[in-house]
Scaffold this active site. Sequence first.
Site, PDB file in Angstrom:
ATOM      1  N   PRO A  97       0.822  -1.221   0.000  1.00  0.00           N
ATOM      2  CG  PRO A  97      -0.625  -1.469   1.815  1.00  0.00           C
ATOM      3  CD  PRO A  97       0.629  -2.020   1.224  1.00  0.00           C
ATOM      4  CD  GLU A 124      -0.234  -6.711  10.416  1.00  0.00           C
ATOM      5  OE1 GLU A 124      -0.649  -5.642   9.938  1.00  0.00           O
ATOM      6  OE2 GLU A 124      -0.896  -7.770  10.409  1.00  0.00           O
ATOM      7  NE  ARG A 162      -7.424  -6.695 -20.695  1.00  0.00           N
ATOM      8  CZ  ARG A 162      -8.495  -7.206 -21.279  1.00  0.00           C
ATOM      9  NH1 ARG A 162      -8.838  -8.457 -21.056  1.00  0.00           N
ATOM     10  NH2 ARG A 162      -9.214  -6.485 -22.092  1.00  0.00           N
ATOM     11  CG  ASP A 177     -10.011  -2.957 -22.796  1.00  0.00           C
ATOM     12  OD1 ASP A 177     -11.100  -3.142 -23.344  1.00  0.00           O
ATOM     13  OD2 ASP A 177      -9.365  -3.835 -22.217  1.00  0.00           O
TER      14      ASP A 177
HETATM   15  N1  ADE Z   1      -0.815  -5.245  -0.030  1.00  0.00           N
HETATM   16  C1  ADE Z   1      -1.780  -4.959   0.852  1.00  0.00           C
HETATM   17  N2  ADE Z   1      -2.581  -3.999   0.407  1.00  0.00           N
HETATM   18  C2  ADE Z   1      -2.115  -3.651  -0.840  1.00  0.00           C
HETATM   19  C3  ADE Z   1      -2.509  -2.714  -1.818  1.00  0.00           C
HETATM   20  N3  ADE Z   1      -3.540  -1.900  -1.643  1.00  0.00           N
HETATM   21  N4  ADE Z   1      -1.792  -2.642  -2.947  1.00  0.00           N
HETATM   22  C4  ADE Z   1      -0.727  -3.435  -3.134  1.00  0.00           C
HETATM   23  N5  ADE Z   1      -0.307  -4.338  -2.237  1.00  0.00           N
HETATM   24  C5  ADE Z   1      -0.988  -4.451  -1.098  1.00  0.00           C
END
Ligand code: ADE
Length: 255
Positions: A97, A124, A162, A177
Site C-alpha cells: 500500500p 504486517e 492483455r 479498452d
Molecule cells: N498489499 C496490501 N494492500 C495492498 C494494496 N492496496 N496494494 C498493493 N499491495 C498491497
Amino acid sequence: MGRRLLAMYYFGVVSLFPEMFDAVTKYGVTRRACEKELIKVEAFNPRDYTLDKFGNVDAKPFGGGPGMLMQYQPLHDAIKVAREHAPSGTKVVCLSPQGKQLDHSLVTKFHSWGSMILIAGRYEGIDERVLQTEVDLEVSIGDYVLSGGELPAMCIIDAVSRLVPGVLGNIQNAYEDTFAQGLLHFPQYTRPEEINGLKVPEVLVSGNHEKIRQWRLQQALGRTYERRPDLLEGRELDKLERKLLKAYKEEHGLN
Ligand code: ADE
C-alpha cells in the site's frame, strides 16, 4: 506470423501462497496465454528457503507493535532463485500500500520490460532491508489494505498479459479498452433488443457505422466527464469531440 517468433513474458512471483496464482494460470484469457506460452508464471515460496529450524518465515518487529513481519533471509533467498530463473536484468516489484499507484501507463511500462518478478508480502509487512537491497519499485493497487500482495500481483499479471501480442484474440481490444484511450468505455448491449421495455439505443441497430462510432465516442466522453473528470483534464479535445461532449451535456442537463 509463427507463434515461436512472439516473445514470452516472464512473471516470477515470490509468495507464501503460490496456489493462489492458479486463479490466473487456470482460468480464462491468462490460462490460454500460459498454454500458448505467451506468458509464464513461476512461483517461488520463501518457506522453501528458510534456514530456521522450525520453518518460520516471520518474526516480531523490532521496537514493538502488532503483528509479525516477513524476515529478510527466506525472502532474499527466494528472490535470488527467482532471478536465476528469470531473463537477466529482470526488475523486481514489491506489492505494498506504500507503493506507486497502478494505472494504465504503469501497466504499459511493465509490459515494455518483457519480464518482472513480483514480491507478494503477507503479515504486517516485510523487513525494510529487502526493499532496500532487492526491490526496484513498490506498487499499490489503491488506497485500501489487503491481507497480502497476491491479489495485487495477479492484477498486474492480468493487466500486463492483455498487452502481450497474441493474448487477446483481437489485439485491438486491449487498445480500445477503457484508459488506453484515456476515456471510460461507452455502454454496450447484446441480445435481446428489448428487455422489459428497455430498448437498445436505436443508433446501434441502425447499421450506420459512422453514426455508431460517433455515438460511442460521445458516450465515452460524456461518461468520463460525469464520472472521472480528472481524466479529461490533461486531454486536448478535437473539434468533433468538443461538439459531441457539448451535445451530451445539453441532453443530460449538465452545466
Ligand atoms: N498489499 C496490501 N494492500 C495492498 C494494496 N492496496 N496494494 C498493493 N499491495 C498491497
